[in-house]
Design an enzyme around this catalytic site. Sequence first.
Site, PDB file in Angstrom:
ATOM      1  N   ASP A  56      26.450  47.340  35.721  1.00 25.58           N
ATOM      2  CA  ASP A  56      27.224  47.277  36.267  1.00 25.58           C
ATOM      3  C   ASP A  56      28.160  48.544  36.316  1.00 25.58           C
ATOM      4  OD1 ASP A  56      28.623  47.173  34.015  1.00 25.58           O
ATOM      5  OD2 ASP A  56      29.503  44.894  33.945  1.00 25.58           O
ATOM      6  N   ILE A  57      29.455  48.644  36.326  1.00 17.81           N
ATOM      7  CA  ILE A  57      29.838  49.029  36.730  1.00 17.81           C
ATOM      8  C   ILE A  57      31.405  49.781  35.503  1.00 17.81           C
ATOM      9  CG2 ILE A  57      32.187  50.985  37.980  1.00 17.81           C
ATOM     10  CD1 ILE A  57      31.130  49.546  40.585  1.00 17.81           C
ATOM     11  N   ASN A  64      40.398  48.036  39.955  1.00 20.21           N
ATOM     12  CA  ASN A  64      40.613  47.153  40.792  1.00 20.21           C
ATOM     13  C   ASN A  64      42.666  47.314  40.047  1.00 20.21           C
ATOM     14  OD1 ASN A  64      38.729  46.269  42.427  1.00 20.21           O
ATOM     15  ND2 ASN A  64      38.353  44.285  40.823  1.00 20.21           N
ATOM     16  N   ASP A  73      36.301  47.427  46.242  1.00 23.51           N
ATOM     17  CA  ASP A  73      35.646  47.080  47.434  1.00 23.51           C
ATOM     18  C   ASP A  73      35.063  48.688  47.966  1.00 23.51           C
ATOM     19  OD1 ASP A  73      36.245  44.829  46.865  1.00 23.51           O
ATOM     20  OD2 ASP A  73      37.148  45.327  48.886  1.00 23.51           O
ATOM     21  N   GLU A  99      31.119  43.039  39.404  1.00 27.50           N
ATOM     22  CA  GLU A  99      30.645  44.558  39.540  1.00 27.50           C
ATOM     23  C   GLU A  99      29.365  44.502  39.411  1.00 27.50           C
ATOM     24  OE1 GLU A  99      32.935  44.003  36.107  1.00 27.50           O
ATOM     25  OE2 GLU A  99      32.958  43.452  38.315  1.00 27.50           O
TER      26      GLU A  99
END
Length: 189
Positions: A56-57, A64, A73, A99
């Site tokens: 994941d990020i 965000n 996005d 994510e």
Amino acid sequence: QEANQRLLRYQQQLERMARLDPLTELANRRDMLERLEQEQKRSERAASVFAVILCDIDDFKRVNDTYGHDCGDAALIMIAKLLRANIRTHDLAARWGGEEFLLLLPDTDAAQAATLAERIRAAAAAMTFAHCGQLIALTMTFGVSMHRAAGIHACLKEADLTLYQGKAQGKNRVVLFQAGLAHPTPALP
């Protein structure tokens, strides 16, 4: 006959939409779960191995919150392209949720999976992308697990455990699950 052709195309389009994440155009969770089951059966018949990588990020909520969901996005799309560019044609990348991404790597052992995860991790850390006049950098954390007799769900749980262990160790790293150990260990220095 023309109407049948249109119906067939429409049916194919619906099936494709049911299997793809609309934002990243990677496989979705449903499609990945089906492919994992198929790969488990194939690997049992062929006595082969496969690995999964859950990644994941890092600090995605901050992206965000700071830059907006359109920036988030854009980050997800960029990471999806990075994953697609680094896997083989018979591997599968999916947006697992939010994510998180899951990679299915048939005929791949733990060392090969960890090497791939490290290559993607380094590429992500070296990239920046522009959004609304800002240069944004991202890092990713990876949990690597091998399929064993315990089954798919155990493999996914191991990958999840190693991912969160990597987060606890400072993020931006690859962690390989080690069977029989209470805690996973870093895959690469």
